[in-house]
Scaffold this motif. Sequence first.
Motif, short mmCIF file in Angstrom:
data_model
loop_
_atom_site.label_atom_id
_atom_site.label_comp_id
_atom_site.label_asym_id
_atom_site.label_seq_id
_atom_site.Cartn_x
_atom_site.Cartn_y
_atom_site.Cartn_z
N ALA A 1 48.79 150.40 -48.14
CA ALA A 1 48.40 150.21 -49.54
C ALA A 1 46.93 150.53 -49.71
O ALA A 1 46.15 150.38 -48.76
CB ALA A 1 48.66 148.76 -49.95
N LYS A 2 46.56 150.98 -50.90
CA LYS A 2 45.16 151.25 -51.22
C LYS A 2 44.87 150.66 -52.60
O LYS A 2 45.66 150.87 -53.53
CB LYS A 2 44.89 152.75 -51.25
N HIS A 3 43.76 149.94 -52.72
CA HIS A 3 43.40 149.34 -54.00
C HIS A 3 41.90 149.51 -54.26
O HIS A 3 41.08 149.23 -53.37
CB HIS A 3 43.75 147.85 -54.04
N LEU A 4 41.58 149.96 -55.47
CA LEU A 4 40.19 150.04 -55.91
C LEU A 4 39.74 148.69 -56.43
O LEU A 4 40.51 148.00 -57.10
CB LEU A 4 40.06 151.06 -57.05
N PHE B 1 36.63 141.05 -50.61
CA PHE B 1 37.15 142.35 -50.20
C PHE B 1 36.29 143.52 -50.66
O PHE B 1 36.63 144.68 -50.41
CB PHE B 1 38.59 142.53 -50.69
N GLY B 2 35.18 143.24 -51.32
CA GLY B 2 34.27 144.30 -51.71
C GLY B 2 34.89 145.28 -52.68
O GLY B 2 35.70 144.91 -53.53
N SER B 3 34.54 146.56 -52.52
CA SER B 3 34.94 147.57 -53.50
C SER B 3 36.23 148.33 -53.17
O SER B 3 36.74 149.05 -54.02
CB SER B 3 33.80 148.57 -53.68
N ARG B 4 36.75 148.19 -51.95
CA ARG B 4 37.97 148.89 -51.57
C ARG B 4 38.82 148.05 -50.63
O ARG B 4 38.29 147.31 -49.81
CB ARG B 4 37.67 150.22 -50.85
N TRP B 5 40.14 148.20 -50.74
CA TRP B 5 41.09 147.54 -49.85
C TRP B 5 42.08 148.60 -49.37
O TRP B 5 42.66 149.33 -50.18
CB TRP B 5 41.85 146.43 -50.58
N MET B 6 42.24 148.70 -48.05
CA MET B 6 43.25 149.57 -47.44
C MET B 6 44.11 148.67 -46.58
O MET B 6 43.73 148.29 -45.47
CB MET B 6 42.57 150.67 -46.62
N GLY B 7 45.24 148.25 -47.14
CA GLY B 7 46.12 147.32 -46.46
C GLY B 7 46.87 147.98 -45.32
O GLY B 7 47.33 149.12 -45.45
N ASN C 1 30.40 148.33 -48.15
CA ASN C 1 31.13 148.90 -49.28
C ASN C 1 31.02 150.41 -49.35
O ASN C 1 32.02 151.10 -49.57
CB ASN C 1 30.67 148.26 -50.60
N HIS C 2 29.82 150.97 -49.13
CA HIS C 2 29.68 152.43 -49.22
C HIS C 2 30.49 153.12 -48.14
O HIS C 2 31.04 154.21 -48.35
CB HIS C 2 28.20 152.86 -49.19
N ASP C 3 30.64 152.50 -46.97
CA ASP C 3 31.46 153.07 -45.90
C ASP C 3 32.95 152.95 -46.25
O ASP C 3 33.72 153.89 -46.02
CB ASP C 3 31.19 152.37 -44.57
N ALA C 4 33.35 151.81 -46.80
CA ALA C 4 34.76 151.63 -47.21
C ALA C 4 35.13 152.64 -48.29
O ALA C 4 36.23 153.19 -48.30
CB ALA C 4 34.99 150.21 -47.70
N GLU C 5 34.20 152.92 -49.19
CA GLU C 5 34.45 153.90 -50.26
C GLU C 5 34.62 155.30 -49.68
O GLU C 5 35.50 156.06 -50.10
CB GLU C 5 33.32 153.86 -51.28
N ALA C 6 33.78 155.65 -48.69
CA ALA C 6 33.90 156.98 -48.05
C ALA C 6 35.22 157.09 -47.30
O ALA C 6 35.92 158.11 -47.40
CB ALA C 6 32.71 157.20 -47.12
N LEU C 7 35.58 156.06 -46.54
CA LEU C 7 36.83 156.07 -45.78
C LEU C 7 38.03 156.17 -46.72
O LEU C 7 38.97 156.93 -46.46
CB LEU C 7 36.92 154.81 -44.91
N TYR C 8 37.98 155.43 -47.80
CA TYR C 8 39.06 155.40 -48.79
C TYR C 8 39.41 156.81 -49.27
O TYR C 8 40.57 157.12 -49.50
CB TYR C 8 38.61 154.52 -49.96
N GLN C 9 38.39 157.65 -49.41
CA GLN C 9 38.59 159.03 -49.88
C GLN C 9 39.32 159.89 -48.85
O GLN C 9 39.94 160.88 -49.20
CB GLN C 9 37.24 159.68 -50.21
N HIS C 10 39.24 159.53 -47.57
CA HIS C 10 39.82 160.34 -46.50
C HIS C 10 41.23 159.94 -46.12
O HIS C 10 41.93 160.72 -45.46
CB HIS C 10 38.96 160.24 -45.23
N VAL C 11 41.64 158.72 -46.45
CA VAL C 11 42.94 158.25 -45.97
C VAL C 11 43.97 158.22 -47.09
O VAL C 11 43.63 158.10 -48.25
CB VAL C 11 42.83 156.86 -45.30
N VAL C 12 45.21 158.36 -46.67
CA VAL C 12 46.34 158.28 -47.59
C VAL C 12 47.30 157.21 -47.07
O VAL C 12 47.19 156.77 -45.92
CB VAL C 12 47.07 159.65 -47.71
N ILE C 13 48.23 156.82 -47.90
CA ILE C 13 49.29 155.91 -47.44
C ILE C 13 49.98 156.60 -46.27
O ILE C 13 50.36 157.77 -46.38
CB ILE C 13 50.29 155.61 -48.58
#
Length: 112
Positions: free
Chosen positions: A47-50, A56-62, A92-104
Amino acid sequence: MSDSSIVIYTSRRQLELYEGNRLIRRYPIAVGKKATPTPHGHYYIAAKHLHPGGVFGSRWMGLSLPTYGIHGTNSPSSIGQAISKGCIRMHNHDAEALYQHVVIGTPVTIQP
């Protein structure tokens, strides 16, 4: 579909992002404390949530392991420590960068 994968080293408190076999980036992380350790094993991003807010800061990747995830933090000074309830915390800035690279479905391996 992305060919990204994540490898987390709990003892080094590092998360590594790969594209295929190529290391793209290393991030500092916080991991679970002794009473609630981060579980080792093979999982995937489920799962991915903004902007989940709060701790949980600015991003969640379950992860595929229910109640565990990779997320930002409202406590940046905790990064580098074994302090969480088992989740993987990132700036948070690292979680945001990672979030852009990963998919479900992105594979996540957690090891010592």
